[in-house]
Design an enzyme around this catalytic site. Structure first.
Site, short mmCIF file in Angstrom:
data_model
loop_
_atom_site.label_atom_id
_atom_site.label_comp_id
_atom_site.label_asym_id
_atom_site.label_seq_id
_atom_site.Cartn_x
_atom_site.Cartn_y
_atom_site.Cartn_z
N ARG A 26 -19.55 14.90 -6.51
CA ARG A 26 -20.55 15.89 -6.10
C ARG A 26 -21.84 15.77 -6.91
NH1 ARG A 26 -18.02 19.96 -3.18
NH2 ARG A 26 -19.81 21.29 -3.48
N ASN A 98 -23.72 26.17 -8.61
CA ASN A 98 -23.98 25.16 -7.58
C ASN A 98 -24.74 25.86 -6.44
OD1 ASN A 98 -21.92 23.75 -4.96
ND2 ASN A 98 -23.87 23.03 -5.69
N GLY A 99 -25.88 25.26 -6.05
CA GLY A 99 -26.67 25.86 -4.98
C GLY A 99 -28.12 25.90 -5.39
#
Ligand code: F6R
Length: 593
Positions: A26, A98-99
């Site tokens: 990721r 995350n984001g």
């Protein structure tokens, strides 16, 4: 696109580092952990991969709870300062995120005016400072009021010096909770939890979670009202496989078997699963995705033009969201995504649903966000794809889409039973044809040696071969970093010929016997200007080095002719000593818009 992990329980430091290693697909430009012990939070973080982080973490460090992060940079360069976790000024809260926090600048200015000192260029750091500013004795209240102030997409895990709990906040970015006895886990990917947790739950959007050292987990909405969340038993089949070689090559070699599996899975799951009434209502089909998934939609649309008399339009998800593509109750949209977590594709599904269309997810993960955002779901059954560059998923997406479109065409009466059956049957001979193409991979490896120093590589194809060219070009550029473009071959003479010269390689794909002469002319045009040409085709070309592929049913050529291109990308990248499984600037799952 950043992986996050957090846990309470024994062996937390080691388990978190192992989980981060598995989450590297990721993002892998920097990594860090926050270790909580007593009232103290220690941060270890640095630029580079998790292996480097592991070396910098003291071997004897113990944590009651640990949170961790592996980063794919969006806001701020790759540096230790921009690596997660972030800790608040008085070291009361540490977070991994995350984001994208869309309103991070306005929040930052406000916090700075109250004295907060920021140490990074990221949007994420604001969450740690905001938690501290919102804390007045009740940690859950600080977490919910922080959640309410954030805009954008966020999966956040929080550790605090005030107690032994871990807290999580979730909106639009994936976050899974796992439990096992008195251990609790938070993670971006369910597959990282299967070896630790017994039960798992997807955190719903707009919830916060509180987990305690007793192993309890409670969920609340952003106003603090309890929310009930269903846990289910972990499916061990969802686990990552450990493997020492290059995943990309392994995954290419698996294609014949996965294609058989995709066909089997398609029928085992009931086929199209749409009633004749719904199918008759459909007047327009969109095939929506990003990157490789978009290219599979592009190819499927070319095949659909031969089967259906209605509009079938491939659209890039990030364009679909903001453009004015018409949608009503006669619209069917296939949302294509290997991970099922690509933010743009999920937003596109939401846009179709909001405007009255029917949504159908085509993904490789049965528990993905996209699956639950759509009316229907079909698993492409490619099994875990771990190389960041997508290969076998493309072939399985193509087969699944071809079967879906053939079923729609048959129900609409635009192909007859004979054609329909031939399409279904030809999937088996496709697998055999790919096996024989893979057996010739030594030729591709040799060609890779010859073209690895090309100044640029252009991929050309006409009609159904153009999407294959687009996918071949994407594969090559993303893992070899050689400049590459794809063009419909006839478009070349409208400007791009200017770039043809010695040192340039052209890869032509020519699977349609009716277009051989046309492709021959395109090849002649580039050879005349000094380019060298490789042609993937079942037919002979006197002015190019031909990579021969078998003849298959015309609806199957796309899934076959891409295989030499996937191999070519792999071998060129190897010759150039690239990290084929983890290329620069690319993440497996792009969870931000
Ligand atoms: C290319 C690649 C990316 C993905 C794209 C969409 O090899 O891996 O272009 O195809 O990010 O990802 P999914 O299919 O997960 O939506």
């Amino acid at each position: 696109m950043c992986g996050i992990f957090g846990m309470i329980g024994s062996g937390a430091v080691d388990k978190t580092l192992s989980a981060l290693k598995r989450l590297e697909y990721r993002g892998y430009d920097s990594a860090g952990i926050a270790v909580k012990n007593g009232g103290c939070i220690n941060i270890y973080k640095q630029a580079g991969m998790v292996g480097q982080l592991r070396k910098s973490v003291p071997a004897d460090i113990v944590g009651e709870s640990v949170i961790g992060h592996t980063r794919w940079a969006t806001h701020g360069e790759v540096s230790q300062a921009n690596a997660h976790p972030f800790i608040s000024q008085h070291k009361q809260f540490a977070v991994v995120h995350n984001g994208i926090i869309e309103n991070h600048l306005s929040l930052k200015y406000r916090l700075q005016s109250c004295g907060a000192e920021f140490t990074s260029q990221t949007d994420s750091e604001v969450v740690a400072h905001l938690l501290e500013a919102n804390f007045s004795g009740d940690t859950l209240a600080a977490v919910t009021s922080t959640a309410k102030q954030l805009e954008g997409s966020f999966a956040v895990v929080v550790t605090t010096a005030h107690n032994g709990n871990l807290y999580a906040i979730k909106r639009k970015s994936p976050l899974v909770v796992g439990v096992s006895g008195n251990e609790v886990y938070f993670c971006s990917d369910i597959r990282c939890l299967s070896q630790y947790a017994v039960k798992v739950a997807q955190m719903p959007d707009d919830t916060v979670a509180v987990s305690a050292p007793s192993g309890s987990v409670a969920f609340y909405d952003f106003d603090g009202n309890p929310v009930s969340v269903k846990f289910f038993t972990v499916d061990a089949a969802e686990d990552f496989a450990d493997f020492d070689g290059d995943y990309m090559l392994k995954e290419i070699l698996e294609i014949p078997e996965k294609i058989r599996q995709a066909k089997k899975g398609y029928f085992a799951d009931g086929g199209l699963n749409l009633t004749a009434k719904v199918v008759h209502r459909i007047k327009r089909i969109y095939l929506i995705g990003c990157g490789t998934a978009y290219n599979s939609g592009l190819e499927a649309a070319a095949l659909a033009r031969e089967m259906l008399n209605i509009d079938v339009l491939p659209v890039i998800a990030s364009e679909f969201i903001y453009d004015r593509y018409p949608v009503d109750n006669t619209t069917l949209a296939f949302l294509i995504s290997q991970s099922g977590e690509t933010a743009d594709t999920i937003r596109a599904a939401e846009r179709v649903a909001e405007t009255g269309g029917f949504t159908y997810a085509v993904t490789n993960t049965s528990t993905s966000t996209l699956r639950y955002a759509c009316n229907k779901f079909k698993n492409i059954c490619a099994d875990g794809e771990f190389a960041v560059a997508s290969t076998k998923a493309y072939n399985c997406q193509l087969i699944t889409l071809t079967l879906l479109l053939a079923d729609i065409a048959y129900l609409k009466g635009s192909i007859d039973e004979n054609v329909h059956n031939k399409i279904i049957d030809s999937v088996d001979s496709l697998s055999a044809a790919i096996e024989s193409t893979l057996a010739d991979s030594y030729q591709i490896a040799r060609l890779a040696d010859e073209i690895k120093d090309s100044s640029a590589v252009f991929f050309l194809g006409r009609t159904r071969d153009y999407p294959t060219a687009a996918e071949g070009s994407l594969k090559l550029k993303e893992i070899s970093y050689i400049h590459s473009e794809a063009y419909p071959a006839g478009e070349l003479k409208h400007g791009t010929l200017a770039l043809m010269e010695k040192g340039v390689t052209v890869v032509a794909i020519a699977t349609d016997s009716a277009l051989i002469d046309k492709m021959s002319s395109s090849i002649a045009e580039v050879v005349t200007r000094g380019a060298r040409v490789i042609c993937v085709s079942p037919y002979g070309f006197s002015n190019a080095t031909v990579v021969k592929i078998p003849v298959v049913n015309r609806f199957m050529f796309g899934a076959l002719s891409v295989v030499p291109l996937q191999l070519l990308a792999y071998y060129v990248a190897k010759r150039l000593n690239r990290n084929v499984d983890k290329p620069r600037n690319l993440a497996k799952s792009v969870t931000v818009e």
